[in-house]
Design an enzyme around this catalytic site. Structure first.
Site, PDB file in Angstrom:
ATOM      1  N   SER A 143      -9.620   1.875   2.831  1.00 55.14           N
ATOM      2  CA  SER A 143      -8.743   2.617   1.941  1.00 55.14           C
ATOM      3  C   SER A 143      -7.718   1.742   1.217  1.00 55.14           C
ATOM      4  CB  SER A 143      -8.011   3.710   2.716  1.00 55.14           C
ATOM      5  OG  SER A 143      -7.176   3.131   3.730  1.00 55.14           O
TER       6      SER A 143
ATOM      7  N   SER B 147     -10.122  -0.780   6.960  1.00 63.54           N
ATOM      8  CA  SER B 147      -9.530  -0.452   5.663  1.00 63.54           C
ATOM      9  C   SER B 147      -8.863  -1.619   4.957  1.00 63.54           C
ATOM     10  CB  SER B 147      -8.517   0.700   5.805  1.00 63.54           C
ATOM     11  OG  SER B 147      -9.189   1.911   6.022  1.00 63.54           O
TER      12      SER B 147
ATOM     13  N   LYS C 242       0.843  -1.199   0.000  1.00 64.97           N
ATOM     14  CA  LYS C 242       0.000   0.000   0.000  1.00 64.97           C
ATOM     15  C   LYS C 242       0.878   1.250   0.000  1.00 64.97           C
ATOM     16  CE  LYS C 242      -3.895   2.024   2.587  1.00 64.97           C
ATOM     17  NZ  LYS C 242      -4.760   1.858   3.784  1.00 64.97           N
TER      18      LYS C 242
END
Length: 451
Positions: free
Chosen positions: A150, A174, A75
């Site tokens: 996210s 997330s 990420k």
């Protein structure tokens, strides 16, 4: 097509292919598919090929490892030395860290191959997959549905087999929410079981690093390697002797009819697998979304205090609204939320003396359409709805795992959540693996044929 870490390692052992060949295959696949998917912000082709060559040299020297030569992604809120790390924001569009995050260094030492950095909602500020700067992340099951956030880029990349595992972060769901939306496995381990050093997190007391994979065994391999714990012995085909907790309140309330039916079906499947069902009292939970928001938004205001004072207008509208809320929260509000956290932690610790895992839906709704903002309940935002069942365990710090179920709604997956006591990820994998082998193999075959 390589679809699991075990298959990959077996192929290396049998010399069916090399790390360089596998890396080139993944890089070509990313070039072919990701222009539409937008799961990556940066593809690290040069780095990946160098790491593949190094892995190949180790294998030729007779060395082995549970992650040696495994292609992964990270990420874009997690620092990678010498590699662009944007946090999904134009503000950090040229930010190149001088050092790796601790989890990245650990994975490099294990011989993984970094394919790139995953797209995400700006600074992890929402649970949808929109990004005005690097492109909206597409849910490949149904492009009209959100991929979640996210860590949406990580989930989408794993689902499309653009990597075999991805490291994401989770402050209120997330990892688990996009895992549910994209039909993959997402685990948030026990609070700070994985180091947060070198990871940008707007809330230091809620956020954890975690793992997304396409199946339970891969998740167990990655977490086990990163923590030095072997989870392989718990991957058994039934649930005899396992106590599954069913909440009497909160997690079985305020959900859509389709989620309620899905939940009841999964409960019955647990019985068929041999589990013992135990009702558990979760009535202590009240205003969990507000508690999570109070803690997270307060800490975000501290983390971004300099940017709020100087360049807040450069952030997206969503982040600017969050900044405004951070300035409205009082010290009394924050301390009261921390008091609730302590009470809930003790309450769940008592529950886990009675059960091995708790079973809940991952979300109270099916995967939402792109562009939707309204939540399920009156006055509830979509973000608040999507994290209503997940954020509790960021507050308490308990490990939680999301996995898909054997049905979809409007062409997109549904998901469930398993929660265990502190450092009992083995119980999550025990239940998750048995359910997966019982119910999910057809779904996996469908995902493989589609993507």
């Amino acid at each position: 097509m390589v679809v699991s870490i075990k298959n990959l390692l077996d192929g290396y052992q049998e010399k069916k292919f090399s790390p360089t060949e596998i890396t080139q295959w993944y890089l070509e696949r990313i070039k072919k598919l990701d222009a539409e998917l937008h799961s990556y912000i940066t593809v690290t082709e040069e780095t990946a090929l160098k790491q593949a060559k190094k892995a190949e040299e180790k294998m030729n020297a007779g060395l082995t490892g549970s992650l040696l030569g495994v292609p992964i992604s990270i990420k874009d809120s997690i620092d990678t030395k010498g590699i662009l790390t944007t946090n999904g924001s134009i503000i950090d569009k040229e930010r190149i860290p001088d050092e790796n995050a601790a989890v990245v260094s650990l994975l490099e030492e294990e011989g993984t191959i970094l394919l790139g950095k995953n797209n995400m909602y700006e600074y992890g500020g929402a649970t949808i997959s929109e990004n005005p700067y690097f492109g909206d992340i597409m849910n490949q099951w149904n492009k009209n549905k959100t991929a979640g956030g996210s860590s949406g880029g990580s989930a989408a990349a794993v689902a499309a087999n653009l990597c075999l595992a991805s490291i994401g972060t989770d402050a209120s769901g997330s990892i688990r929410v996009p895992a549910a939306c994209c039909g993959v496995i997402g685990i948030k381990p026990t609070h700070h079981k994985l180091s947060m050093n070198g990871i940008d997190a707007f809330s230091w007391t809620l956020t954890d690093a975690g793992i997304l994979t396409s199946n339970i065994e891969d998740s167990a391999i990655v977490l086990g390697t990163m923590t030095g714990v072997s989870y392989a012995p718990v991957c058994l085909p039934d649930l005899k002797g396992v106590r599954v907790g069913l909440p009497k309140s909160y997690f079985n309330e305020d959900m859509t009819e389709e989620i309620a039916k899905m939940y009841q079906k999964v409960i019955q499947q647990m019985v068929e697998l041999g589990a013992t069902l135990v009702e558990v009292d979760t009535s202590i939970l009240t205003d969990t979304v507000m508690t999570s928001r109070t803690i997270g938004t307060s800490e975000l205001g501290v983390v971004f205090q300099q940017q709020i004072a100087s360049i807040s207008d450069l952030f997206s509208e969503g982040m600017q609204e969050t900044f405004k809320r951070s300035r409205q929260i009082t010290a009394f509000d924050y301390l009261n939320a921390l008091k609730k956290r302590e009470e809930w932690l003790y309450a769940f610790s008592a529950i886990f003396s009675e059960v091995d895992v708790i079973l809940t839906p991952a979300m109270p709704i099916a995967t939402p359409d792109v562009g939707v903002r309204k939540g399920l309940l009156e006055g509830e935002s979509l973000d608040d709805t999507m994290v209503r069942y997940t954020n509790v365990f960021n507050i308490t710090g308990h490990p939680a795992l999301a996995l898909p179920v054997d049905q979809m709604v409007q062409g997109a997956p549904l998901g469930i959540q398993l929660i265990a006591d502190y450092h009992r990820e083995d119980n999550l994998y025990r239940v998750g693996y048995a359910y997966e082998q019982f119910a999910l193999l057809d779904l996996y075959a469908d995902r493989q044929s589609r993507f």
